[in-house]
Write an enzyme that holds these catalytic residues in place. Structure first.
Site, short mmCIF file in Angstrom:
data_model
loop_
_atom_site.label_atom_id
_atom_site.label_comp_id
_atom_site.label_asym_id
_atom_site.label_seq_id
_atom_site.Cartn_x
_atom_site.Cartn_y
_atom_site.Cartn_z
N ASP A 67 0.82 -1.22 0.00
CA ASP A 67 0.00 0.00 0.00
C ASP A 67 0.85 1.27 0.00
O ASP A 67 2.08 1.21 0.16
CB ASP A 67 -0.97 -0.01 1.20
CG ASP A 67 -0.31 -0.46 2.50
OD1 ASP A 67 0.92 -0.35 2.61
OD2 ASP A 67 -1.03 -0.91 3.40
N ASP A 136 -7.22 -2.52 14.28
CA ASP A 136 -8.60 -2.78 13.88
C ASP A 136 -8.72 -4.05 13.02
O ASP A 136 -9.75 -4.31 12.41
CB ASP A 136 -9.20 -1.58 13.14
CG ASP A 136 -8.52 -1.29 11.80
OD1 ASP A 136 -7.57 -2.01 11.42
OD2 ASP A 136 -8.93 -0.34 11.10
N HIS A 138 -6.98 -4.84 10.30
CA HIS A 138 -6.74 -4.75 8.85
C HIS A 138 -5.46 -5.46 8.43
O HIS A 138 -4.51 -5.57 9.21
CB HIS A 138 -6.73 -3.29 8.36
CG HIS A 138 -5.59 -2.44 8.80
ND1 HIS A 138 -5.69 -1.08 9.00
CD2 HIS A 138 -4.28 -2.73 9.06
CE1 HIS A 138 -4.52 -0.59 9.34
NE2 HIS A 138 -3.65 -1.57 9.40
N GLU A 143 -9.58 -1.97 5.57
CA GLU A 143 -10.21 -1.63 6.84
C GLU A 143 -11.46 -2.48 7.05
O GLU A 143 -11.96 -3.11 6.10
CB GLU A 143 -10.57 -0.14 6.82
CG GLU A 143 -9.39 0.79 6.61
CD GLU A 143 -8.46 0.86 7.82
OE1 GLU A 143 -8.33 -0.13 8.56
OE2 GLU A 143 -7.84 1.92 8.02
P1 PGA Z 1 2.44 -1.34 12.62
O1 PGA Z 1 1.27 -1.33 11.53
O2 PGA Z 1 3.40 -2.39 12.17
O3 PGA Z 1 3.04 0.03 12.57
O4 PGA Z 1 1.81 -1.67 13.93
C1 PGA Z 1 0.71 -2.53 11.14
C2 PGA Z 1 -0.40 -2.30 10.14
O5 PGA Z 1 -1.12 -1.29 10.24
O6 PGA Z 1 -0.58 -3.16 9.26
#
Ligand code: PGA
Length: 261
Positions: A67, A136, A138, A143
Site C-alpha cells: 500500500d 482494527d 486490517h 479496513e
Molecule cells: P504497525 O502497523 O506495524 O506500525 O503496527 C501494522 C499495520 O497497520 O498493518
C-alpha cells in the site's frame, strides 16, 4: 493456518527473516510482497544483515508493496516509497526496476490499480507476502468492512488507523485519509503468507483473526481461508488466544522439533 508464539520481537524478526531467506534461496527470482509499519523493521534489519554477511542475493527478486498513502510523493519522509528505500532497498542489491510500490500521486488511480494487479500477474504472482496487522484487524489498508474479494483500489482509512499512524506525523491532521492498497483478494492469491504481530495493542485483532469467524470486520481473518499462512506472534500479541496452549503444543510436537521440547 500456523500460529507460532515467541517470547520477543527479536525472535519474530529472526524467524520470519529465515522464512524469507529460504524462499529466496530456493527460488532466486521469487516475487516478494512487502509491508510497511513498525512491525517488519526487525525483519528488514535481519535481511540486510543476511545480505551483507551471508550473501543473501536480491538481484533477481521482484517486490510488490501492499500500500501507499494517497497524496504523498515518493520522497515524502512518511511515504511508503521512502520508508522502503530507507529501511530496506538502499541496503540490498535489488534492481530498481524490480521494485513496485503503489503510486500515491498518479493522475489516474483506477488505471494504476489495474496496472498494479496486471504487473503482479506478469511477474508470475506473489510467492511470499509479508503482512502486519492493524489494531482494527486490517491487512494492508483493508479496513473493517472491506470485501474479502477486494482487489487493489483506493480505501478511506478508519479513524482507528489514522490515530494509530498519527505517531509518524507531526500532527494527526497530517495523516492522509486515503490510501491505495492491494485488496484482500489480491493478498489471498499469494502462494504463502506470513503475518507478524507484537505488542498487547494487537491482542484483540489477533484473536479475531485466528479464533473468531472469518469476517470482513477483521480482514486478517481471511488468512483462515489461505492454504499456507503462518502467524509469528509475541506473547503479548498472543495473550488473548483461547487455544494458546494448543498452538504451543503443536510447535513442540512438530516433526523435527528438538526432543527436549
Ligand atoms: P504497525 O502497523 O506495524 O506500525 O503496527 C501494522 C499495520 O497497520 O498493518
Amino acid at each position: 493456518m500456523e500460529v507460532v508464539i515467541y517470547r520477543t520481537y527479536e525472535e519474530i524478526s529472526m524467524a520470519s527473516a529465515a522464512v524469507v531467506a529460504d524462499v529466496i534461496n530456493s527460488k532466486p527470482n521469487m516475487v516478494l510482497g512487502l509491508a510497511t509499519g513498525s512491525t517488519p523493521l526487525g525483519l528488514y534489519t535481519e535481511l540486510i544483515r543476511m545480505h551483507k554477511e551471508e550473501g543473501l542475493d536480491f538481484s533477481h527478486v521482484s517486490t510488490f508493496n501492499l500500500d501507499e498513502y494517497v497524496g504523498l510523493s515518493p520522497d515524502h519522509p512518511q511515504s511508503y516509497h521512502y520508508f522502503m528505500h530507507e529501511n530496506l532497498f538502499k541496503h540490498i542489491n535489488i534492481e530498481p526496476q524490480n521494485v513496485h510500490v503503489p503510486s500515491g500521486t498518479t493522475s489516474n488511480y483506477h488505471a494504476f490499480c489495474q496496472w498494479y494487479e496486471n504487473r503482479i500477474e506478469e511477474c508470475g504472482g506473489i510467492d511470499l507476502q509479508v503482512l502486519g496487522i492493524g489494531s482494527d484487524g486490517h491487512i494492508a489498508f483493508n479496513e473493517p468492512g472491506s470485501s474479502l474479494g477486494s482487489r487493489t483500489r483506493i480505501k478511506t482509512l478508519s479513524k482507528e488507523t489514522i490515530d494509530d499512524n498519527a505517531r509518524f506525523f507531526d500532527k494527526r491532521e497530517d495523516v492522509p485519509i486515503y490510501a491505495i492498497t492491494m485488496g484482500v483478494g489480491t493478498v489471498l492469491e499469494a502462494r504463502k503468507l506470513i503475518l507478524l504481530a507484537n505488542g498487547a495493542n494487537k491482542a484483540k485483532a489477533i484473536t479475531d483473526a485466528i479464533e473468531n469467524p472469518v469476517s470482513s470486520m477483521c480482514t486478517a481473518s481471511a488468512l483462515q481461508l489461505h492454504p499456507d499462512s503462518t502467524l509469528f506472534l509475541d506473547t503479548d500479541a498472543a495473550s488473548q488466544l483461547k487455544m494458546r496452549e494448543y498452538y504451543e503444543w503443536i510447535q513442540a510436537k512438530k516433526p523435527g522439533a528438538p526432543a527436549s521440547s
